[in-house]
Design an enzyme around this catalytic site. Sequence first.
Site, PDB file in Angstrom:
ATOM      1  N   GLY B  87       0.704  -1.376   0.100  1.00  0.00           N
ATOM      2  CA  GLY B  87      -0.102  -0.464  -0.276  1.00  0.00           C
ATOM      3  C   GLY B  87       0.984   1.541   0.227  1.00  0.00           C
ATOM      4  CB  SER B 183       3.279  -3.603  -3.590  1.00  0.00           C
ATOM      5  OG  SER B 183       2.947  -2.853  -3.809  1.00  0.00           O
ATOM      6  CE1 TYR B 184       6.365   3.205   1.650  1.00  0.00           C
ATOM      7  CE2 TYR B 184       5.002   1.030   3.291  1.00  0.00           C
ATOM      8  CZ  TYR B 184       5.685   2.521   2.692  1.00  0.00           C
ATOM      9  OH  TYR B 184       6.622   3.161   3.338  1.00  0.00           O
ATOM     10  CG  ASP B 383       4.342  -4.381 -10.982  1.00  0.00           C
ATOM     11  OD1 ASP B 383       2.858  -3.448 -11.582  1.00  0.00           O
ATOM     12  OD2 ASP B 383       5.600  -4.422  -9.892  1.00  0.00           O
ATOM     13  CG  HIS B 435       2.127  -5.051  -7.888  1.00  0.00           C
ATOM     14  ND1 HIS B 435       3.637  -4.856  -7.899  1.00  0.00           N
ATOM     15  CD2 HIS B 435       1.896  -5.086  -7.174  1.00  0.00           C
ATOM     16  CE1 HIS B 435       3.654  -3.661  -6.927  1.00  0.00           C
ATOM     17  NE2 HIS B 435       3.077  -3.866  -6.543  1.00  0.00           N
TER      18      HIS B 435
END
Lengths: 476, 476
Positions: B87, B183-184, B383, B435
Site C-alpha cells: 500500500g 509491493s510496499y 508489472d 505485480h
Amino acid sequence: MAKTRWFCFAIALLVIARFCNCEEAVLSQKEQDRVSRLPGQDFDVDFAHYSGFVTTNEKLGRALFYWFFEAAEDAASKPLVLWLNGGPGCSSVGFGEAEEIGPFHIKSDGKTLYLNQYSWNQVANILFLDAPVGVGYSYSNTSSDLLTNGDQRTAKDSLKFLLKWVELYPEYKGREFYIAGESYAGHYIPQLSQAIVEHNQASGENTINLMGYMVGNGLMDDFHDSLGLYQYIWTLGFISDQTYSLLKLKCGLEPFVHTSEVCLKALDIMDMEIGDIDQYSVFTPACVANASQAKMLLKKRRVGGRVSEQYDPCTMKHSKVYFNLPEVQEALHVPPGLAPSKWDVCSDDVSRNWKDSPSSVLNIYHELIAAGLRIWVFSGDADAVVPVTSTRYSIDALKLHPVSPYGPWYIDGQVGGWTQEYDGLNFVTVRGAGHEVPLHRPKEALALFQAFITGTSLSTPENSISSEKSELINDS
Amino acid sequence: MAKTRWFCFAIALLVIARFCNCEEAVLSQKEQDRVSRLPGQDFDVDFAHYSGFVTTNEKLGRALFYWFFEAAEDAASKPLVLWLNGGPGCSSVGFGEAEEIGPFHIKSDGKTLYLNQYSWNQVANILFLDAPVGVGYSYSNTSSDLLTNGDQRTAKDSLKFLLKWVELYPEYKGREFYIAGESYAGHYIPQLSQAIVEHNQASGENTINLMGYMVGNGLMDDFHDSLGLYQYIWTLGFISDQTYSLLKLKCGLEPFVHTSEVCLKALDIMDMEIGDIDQYSVFTPACVANASQAKMLLKKRRVGGRVSEQYDPCTMKHSKVYFNLPEVQEALHVPPGLAPSKWDVCSDDVSRNWKDSPSSVLNIYHELIAAGLRIWVFSGDADAVVPVTSTRYSIDALKLHPVSPYGPWYIDGQVGGWTQEYDGLNFVTVRGAGHEVPLHRPKEALALFQAFITGTSLSTPENSISSEKSELINDS
C-alpha cells in the site's frame, strides 16, 4: 450437334490462349492460376484466389511464386496490397498467408484448413509473394542464383514480378497499391517502394500505383536495432548486467548480416542466458517440439518470423507439413518438377549466403516520406527479435516532427497499444503482440490494417495530453 | 444427569478461559479464534484455520487482525510464514489470502469460495496480518491513530503482534520463521525483520526464530525504483520520449511518499499517456468495471497491489463484496461493533496520511545479509508499478558478489523466469507475471516459494554460461 460446336469453340479458345499474345490468352493464364478447393478445405469461401509463378529472369530461369486473394467483398473497389515476410529466406505464404493475415490457416494436424476470421482480404485484395528465389516454391533454373541473393536483386526481381503480374491481372493496373510486411521485410519494403517510385518517375507511368507501405517489427537500422534489442532484453530481466555490457561492447556496431565471430559468441551467451523461450513472443509458452529448430534460427540472428495465450506456438510446424503435401502443391499449381525437394518456412541456404544488406534503410525513409507515401511503422511489444525499443530508436533517428500527442489507442474498451503520429510517418505499437503481430493479436492487427488503408488515425482520445505537457515543460 | 455434568464442566472451562492466565486459557483463546466453515464454502478442507485480533497497544486500543492457516499436511514439522501486502494501507487478507497465496479464493459473485490449488499452506503454516491499524479489519480505539501511521510504528506494532501471537500459539515459539510479501511490504518486511533481529539480540531469546524473508515487486529504494520505472515504461513504448525526459527531470529524486506537486503533474501525464491499462499487469486486459477505482489508486503513485490471460482482472471487487458481508465478518470473529463501516482492500485514509517512509531500505538489506538471513527478492516482469528494472537497479546498488551464472529457471519445460544468486541474496524473476505474482502465475509462485523455504536453487541448467562469458571478456 450443339455439343460438337461447343467443343470446337473450346478447342479454338485453347489454341488462341496457347499461341496468341492477345488479352484472351492473358486472361486464360490468370484462369489457369485460379485455385479451386484446397486439400483439407471443408468450407466454402466467397472470394476467388490464384497462385502460380511469374518469371522474373527469362535467361536464368528465375521464377517467383505468388498466391493472390481477391477481397472477400467488392474486390473491384478495393486496393491491392502486397504482403512480404522476412528472413532473409522466409516464405510469405508459410507465414503471412498461413499464420497471419491470409484466409487459409492450417490446423495442428498439418492437413486441414480453417478460415481465419481476421483475414486481411476483408479490407483489400492481398497478394503474397515468396521472394527471392530459393524461398518457398520460388526457384531458379540457375542453381547458383540461390547462393547469390541479396537486397538489391530482391528489390529488382520483385519489381519485375509486379510489372508482369499486373499484365496477368490488368484490372489492378493503376489500382491503389500498398505494401505491408514484417521483420527483414523492413528492408524489402522500403527498397521495393523506392524501386517502384523510381520506375514510375522514369517511365512516367503509374501502373503500380504505390500509395504507401506499412512495416511491422522491421529491421530498419543495424545500430539502433541492436541498441534497442540489448536494452529491451536487459530491462525485462532476460540477461545479466555483464552480458548487457558485453553485447554493447562486442556487437554495438555489427552489421545484421555477416556478423563477426566475436559478436556471434556474445549472441550465443545472450541466447544461453535467455534460455528456451520463444524470442518472437517472450511472454507465451514456447513450442517445445520446435526447440531444436528454434535454436538453429537463433544462430543466424533470429530474424525470420516464427512466433500468444491464444496462439499455438507450434504453428510453423503445421505449415511445414501442409506445403510439403503433393496434393497441396498440385492445387497451388506447383508442378512436381518445380517443387522443392523439401518445402520449408525459411531457407537456410538463402539466409546464409545473403550478399548485400545495407546497415540502414533510414535514408530511404527520408526519400519516401518526401515522395509523399503513407508510411506506417508498427511493433508488437512482446518481441525480442526486433523489439519496440529498436523501432523507437530508429524512428527517433529520423528526427521527424510529431503532429499528435503520444497516447494509447483503444479496441473493445481495452488499450490496443500506443501511437504517435509524425509529419510523414505513423508509429503504432500493439500491446502484448510478438514478432508476428497478426498471429498474436489478429483482431488488433485487422483494426490497424483497416486504419492504415483508410488513412484514419488510431489516435488517443486524450487530446489534452499535449497542452498539459507543454505547460509543465514551460514551467521548469 | 450426564448432560448437566457436561454443561457445568463447559461453564467452568469458559470461566477459566476468561479470567485465568494459565495455558488452558490461552489454548481456549486460540480455540475461540478457530474458524469453522465459511459462508460460501461448499467444500471441505483438511487444515485448521484461525482468525481474530491481537492487541498491540492496550492503552490506545490498537488491535491487529490476523488470519492463520495451518499447513495442509504435517503442520507441526513445517515452518511459519508471515505474509504481508503493501500500500501502504492494503489488506493482506484481501490480497494475499483471497487473491494470491491463501487457500480461500472468492468467485466473481463475491459470495462463494473455491479452493486455491496453489495455496502456499501446502508448504508452510501461513499467517496473514493486516497492518497497521486502519487496514482491513485492524482498528484503533484512538481514532487519530489511523492518521498517524508510518513505517516505524508499523514495524513496532507488527513485532508486538508476533510476540503476543506466539503466546496464543505456543507451538510456534522457536519454529523456523519467514516473512514474505510484496509491493510496499518491500519496506515492511526488512523493517520488521530488523526489529525481530534486534529484539532477539536484546532479549537473548529466539521465540521468533526468523530465518529469512522474500520480497516480490517490492519498493526498495526511491531513486532506483523511479529510474527503473521510467526506463521500463519507455522501453515498452507506454510513454513518449518527451514524457520519459520529463519524469527523469521532475521525479528523479522524489520520495515515494509526499511527492512534490510538480512530480505528481508529470505522473499524471505519464498516466494519461499509458491510458486505461492495468499497470499492475501490463499485458492482460484491464478490469473495465474497476476503471475509476484504478485511476484513484494511480493518483497516489499506484503502489498497493491490485493486479493475467488466466486471471480475472476484477478480482479486487470480489474481495470487497465478500469481506463486507456481515455473516463473513461473524465467521471471522469480527464483532459488529469492531467491523469497519465499509471494509476495503486498500485504505485511502491510511495511505494519504502516511508519516514516515525512508527513501531507501538498502542499508537494512546490508545489515540483514550480514546477520545471515536467507533473503530472496523476486519480480513479476509484467508489472509497471515496481518493475523488474527497478528491482535490478536496487540490487545492483547493493554491490553484491554473484555466485552463480545468470540464467533461466524452468517449470514444466518452460522458462519460469530468470535468476541470479548473489552472496547473501537470490534474485528471481517470474516471466509474464504482474505485480501480484501468485495471482498471475500461481504454479510458478508456489514453486518459487517451495524453493525459498527449502533453500534450493532455481538455477539454470546451463552451467557453462559463466566460463564462456569470462573467456569472451578476457578475449577483449
